[in-house]
Enzyme design. Structure first.
Site, PDB file in Angstrom:
ATOM      1  N   LYS A  11      62.814  52.658  55.201  1.00 13.97           N
ATOM      2  CA  LYS A  11      63.906  51.803  54.724  1.00 13.97           C
ATOM      3  C   LYS A  11      65.133  52.656  54.336  1.00 13.97           C
ATOM      4  O   LYS A  11      65.038  53.882  54.260  1.00 13.97           O
ATOM      5  CB  LYS A  11      63.395  50.975  53.537  1.00 13.97           C
ATOM      6  CG  LYS A  11      62.250  50.003  53.922  1.00 13.97           C
ATOM      7  CD  LYS A  11      61.804  49.159  52.726  1.00 13.97           C
ATOM      8  CE  LYS A  11      60.692  48.180  53.119  1.00 13.97           C
ATOM      9  NZ  LYS A  11      60.310  47.291  51.990  1.00 13.97           N
ATOM     10  N   TYR A  51      63.042  39.524  57.841  1.00 15.32           N
ATOM     11  CA  TYR A  51      62.305  39.083  56.659  1.00 15.32           C
ATOM     12  C   TYR A  51      62.310  37.558  56.508  1.00 15.32           C
ATOM     13  O   TYR A  51      62.199  37.046  55.386  1.00 15.32           O
ATOM     14  CB  TYR A  51      62.875  39.749  55.397  1.00 15.32           C
ATOM     15  CG  TYR A  51      62.320  41.142  55.143  1.00 15.32           C
ATOM     16  CD1 TYR A  51      60.950  41.351  54.957  1.00 15.32           C
ATOM     17  CD2 TYR A  51      63.155  42.249  55.052  1.00 15.32           C
ATOM     18  CE1 TYR A  51      60.433  42.619  54.711  1.00 15.32           C
ATOM     19  CE2 TYR A  51      62.641  43.527  54.799  1.00 15.32           C
ATOM     20  CZ  TYR A  51      61.280  43.695  54.632  1.00 15.32           C
ATOM     21  OH  TYR A  51      60.763  44.947  54.378  1.00 15.32           O
ATOM     22  N   ARG A  87      48.957  50.931  55.775  1.00 11.77           N
ATOM     23  CA  ARG A  87      49.224  50.313  54.472  1.00 11.77           C
ATOM     24  C   ARG A  87      48.576  51.124  53.343  1.00 11.77           C
ATOM     25  O   ARG A  87      49.088  51.168  52.225  1.00 11.77           O
ATOM     26  CB  ARG A  87      48.791  48.842  54.476  1.00 11.77           C
ATOM     27  CG  ARG A  87      49.761  48.002  55.348  1.00 11.77           C
ATOM     28  CD  ARG A  87      49.425  46.544  55.380  1.00 11.77           C
ATOM     29  NE  ARG A  87      49.631  45.855  54.131  1.00 11.77           N
ATOM     30  CZ  ARG A  87      50.777  45.313  53.732  1.00 11.77           C
ATOM     31  NH1 ARG A  87      51.872  45.425  54.478  1.00 11.77           N
ATOM     32  NH2 ARG A  87      50.848  44.666  52.589  1.00 11.77           N
ATOM     33  N   THR A  93      52.898  47.556  47.185  1.00  9.65           N
ATOM     34  CA  THR A  93      54.317  47.180  47.231  1.00  9.65           C
ATOM     35  C   THR A  93      55.079  47.711  46.015  1.00  9.65           C
ATOM     36  O   THR A  93      56.170  48.261  46.156  1.00  9.65           O
ATOM     37  CB  THR A  93      54.440  45.641  47.267  1.00  9.65           C
ATOM     38  OG1 THR A  93      53.568  45.133  48.280  1.00  9.65           O
ATOM     39  CG2 THR A  93      55.867  45.211  47.562  1.00  9.65           C
ATOM     40  N   ARG A 104      54.623  55.370  48.502  1.00 10.34           N
ATOM     41  CA  ARG A 104      55.388  54.622  47.501  1.00 10.34           C
ATOM     42  C   ARG A 104      55.215  55.216  46.100  1.00 10.34           C
ATOM     43  O   ARG A 104      56.179  55.304  45.334  1.00 10.34           O
ATOM     44  CB  ARG A 104      54.994  53.144  47.549  1.00 10.34           C
ATOM     45  CG  ARG A 104      55.652  52.426  48.749  1.00 10.34           C
ATOM     46  CD  ARG A 104      55.008  51.123  49.065  1.00 10.34           C
ATOM     47  NE  ARG A 104      55.794  50.318  49.999  1.00 10.34           N
ATOM     48  CZ  ARG A 104      55.326  49.219  50.585  1.00 10.34           C
ATOM     49  NH1 ARG A 104      54.099  48.792  50.333  1.00 10.34           N
ATOM     50  NH2 ARG A 104      56.092  48.547  51.415  1.00 10.34           N
ATOM     51  N   ASN A 114      61.310  50.416  48.193  1.00 11.85           N
ATOM     52  CA  ASN A 114      59.995  51.068  48.200  1.00 11.85           C
ATOM     53  C   ASN A 114      59.736  51.874  49.469  1.00 11.85           C
ATOM     54  O   ASN A 114      58.606  51.998  49.917  1.00 11.85           O
ATOM     55  CB  ASN A 114      58.895  50.037  47.924  1.00 11.85           C
ATOM     56  CG  ASN A 114      58.894  48.888  48.926  1.00 11.85           C
ATOM     57  OD1 ASN A 114      59.663  48.899  49.881  1.00 11.85           O
ATOM     58  ND2 ASN A 114      58.024  47.925  48.730  1.00 11.85           N
ATOM     59  N   HIS A 117      58.115  50.122  55.169  1.00  5.21           N
ATOM     60  CA  HIS A 117      57.532  48.833  55.525  1.00  5.21           C
ATOM     61  C   HIS A 117      56.386  49.082  56.488  1.00  5.21           C
ATOM     62  O   HIS A 117      56.472  49.988  57.318  1.00  5.21           O
ATOM     63  CB  HIS A 117      58.557  47.929  56.214  1.00  5.21           C
ATOM     64  CG  HIS A 117      57.922  46.771  56.945  1.00  5.21           C
ATOM     65  ND1 HIS A 117      57.569  45.617  56.310  1.00  5.21           N
ATOM     66  CD2 HIS A 117      57.528  46.644  58.242  1.00  5.21           C
ATOM     67  CE1 HIS A 117      56.983  44.810  57.200  1.00  5.21           C
ATOM     68  NE2 HIS A 117      56.954  45.413  58.372  1.00  5.21           N
ATOM     69  N   GLU A 128      56.754  41.721  64.813  1.00  7.98           N
ATOM     70  CA  GLU A 128      57.708  42.703  64.268  1.00  7.98           C
ATOM     71  C   GLU A 128      58.037  43.780  65.298  1.00  7.98           C
ATOM     72  O   GLU A 128      59.189  44.220  65.387  1.00  7.98           O
ATOM     73  CB  GLU A 128      57.132  43.321  62.993  1.00  7.98           C
ATOM     74  CG  GLU A 128      57.065  42.309  61.852  1.00  7.98           C
ATOM     75  CD  GLU A 128      56.403  42.872  60.600  1.00  7.98           C
ATOM     76  OE1 GLU A 128      56.306  42.130  59.610  1.00  7.98           O
ATOM     77  OE2 GLU A 128      55.985  44.051  60.606  1.00  7.98           O
TER      78      GLU A 128
HETATM   79  P1  ATP Z   1      56.520  45.327  53.543  1.00  6.15           P
HETATM   80  O1  ATP Z   1      56.407  43.938  54.117  1.00  6.15           O
HETATM   81  O2  ATP Z   1      57.939  45.820  53.377  1.00  6.15           O
HETATM   82  O3  ATP Z   1      55.645  46.339  54.241  1.00  6.15           O
HETATM   83  P2  ATP Z   1      54.720  44.526  51.507  1.00  6.15           P
HETATM   84  O4  ATP Z   1      53.947  43.842  52.588  1.00  6.15           O
HETATM   85  O5  ATP Z   1      54.011  45.505  50.631  1.00  6.15           O
HETATM   86  O6  ATP Z   1      55.940  45.318  52.069  1.00  6.15           O
HETATM   87  P3  ATP Z   1      55.873  41.956  50.920  1.00  6.15           P
HETATM   88  O7  ATP Z   1      55.227  41.104  49.900  1.00  6.15           O
HETATM   89  O8  ATP Z   1      55.699  41.634  52.367  1.00  6.15           O
HETATM   90  O9  ATP Z   1      55.434  43.467  50.615  1.00  6.15           O
HETATM   91  O10 ATP Z   1      57.412  42.014  50.574  1.00  6.15           O
HETATM   92  C1  ATP Z   1      58.331  42.532  51.533  1.00  6.15           C
HETATM   93  C2  ATP Z   1      59.308  43.421  50.822  1.00  6.15           C
HETATM   94  O11 ATP Z   1      60.071  42.629  49.908  1.00  6.15           O
HETATM   95  C3  ATP Z   1      58.703  44.516  49.935  1.00  6.15           C
HETATM   96  O12 ATP Z   1      58.351  45.681  50.639  1.00  6.15           O
HETATM   97  C4  ATP Z   1      59.817  44.770  48.970  1.00  6.15           C
HETATM   98  O13 ATP Z   1      60.829  45.584  49.555  1.00  6.15           O
HETATM   99  C5  ATP Z   1      60.370  43.377  48.738  1.00  6.15           C
HETATM  100  N1  ATP Z   1      59.752  42.705  47.591  1.00  6.15           N
HETATM  101  C6  ATP Z   1      58.505  42.182  47.520  1.00  6.15           C
HETATM  102  N2  ATP Z   1      58.262  41.638  46.327  1.00  6.15           N
HETATM  103  C7  ATP Z   1      59.399  41.826  45.597  1.00  6.15           C
HETATM  104  C8  ATP Z   1      59.804  41.488  44.277  1.00  6.15           C
HETATM  105  N3  ATP Z   1      58.996  40.837  43.450  1.00  6.15           N
HETATM  106  N4  ATP Z   1      61.045  41.841  43.892  1.00  6.15           N
HETATM  107  C9  ATP Z   1      61.889  42.487  44.725  1.00  6.15           C
HETATM  108  N5  ATP Z   1      61.578  42.822  45.984  1.00  6.15           N
HETATM  109  C10 ATP Z   1      60.355  42.509  46.417  1.00  6.15           C
HETATM  110 MG    MG Z   2      54.846  42.523  53.990  1.00 11.13          MG
END
Ligand code: ATP
Ligand code: MG
Length: 140
Positions: A11, A51, A87, A93, A104, A114, A117, A128
């Site tokens: 990112k 997203y 992952r 996350t 992370r 973070n 992705h 994706e």
């Molecule tokens: P990614 O999809 O980026 O690999 P993830 O699967 O761990 O990460 P998701 O729940 O899919 O997390 O959320 C996608 C992205 O949205 C996160 O990586 C983070 O950048 C952001 N995000 C998720 N939860 C929050 C939150 N509570 N507040 C702010 N940003 C968030």
């Molecule tokens: Mg995700």
């Protein structure tokens, strides 16, 4: 399981902080192959498209501002069980909850910013990967 593909993104915070090489080193060190790689600066609309599943979440506007705030590195990773293994290497996350030694835990500043992705399932990985790469751009 068997050989899988997953989409990985370094990112904008990861590019700004200069950890692209370190992220790739961790993947390669785990025996994961890079099957495609490109740098791109997403427009806000393109970040929203990526997203789309999070549209309506309270963090959607901020997340897509962040994801379009600078260049990112998009990669297709290939390997045995690579979706879950990637992952695991990324960590939770929220960096405060991520296991020690994960990307992370080591580099992320917040739950939003973070560093990386990674796709979470075969179906999302396929969608994706298609968002960024044509089949001709992916080596095997
Ligand atoms: P990614 O999809 O980026 O690999 P993830 O699967 O761990 O990460 P998701 O729940 O899919 O997390 O959320 C996608 C992205 O949205 C996160 O990586 C983070 O950048 C952001 N995000 C998720 N939860 C929050 C939150 N509570 N507040 C702010 N940003 C968030
Ligand atoms: Mg995700």
């Amino acid at each position: 399981m068997g050989t899988e593909r997953t989409l990985s993104i370094v990112k904008p915070d990861g590019v700004r902080n200069g950890v692209v090489g370190e992220v790739i080193r961790r993947f390669e060190g785990a025996g994961i192959s890079i099957a495609a790689i490109r740098m791109i600066h997403l427009a806000k609309k393109e970040a929203e498209g990526f997203y789309a599943v999070h549209r309506g979440r309270p963090f959607f506007a901020s997340l897509t501002d962040f994801m379009s705030s600078g260049p990112i590195v998009v990669m297709v990773l290939e390997g045995d069980d690579v979706i879950a293994r990637n992952r695991k290497i990324m960590g939770a996350t929220d960096p405060a909850k991520a296991d020690k030694g994960t990307i992370r835990a080591d580099f992320a500043g917040s739950i939003e910013q973070n560093i990386v992705h990674g796709s979470d399932a075969p179906e999302t990985a396929a969608t994706e990967i298609r968002y960024f790469f044509s089949e001709l751009e992916i080596v095997s």
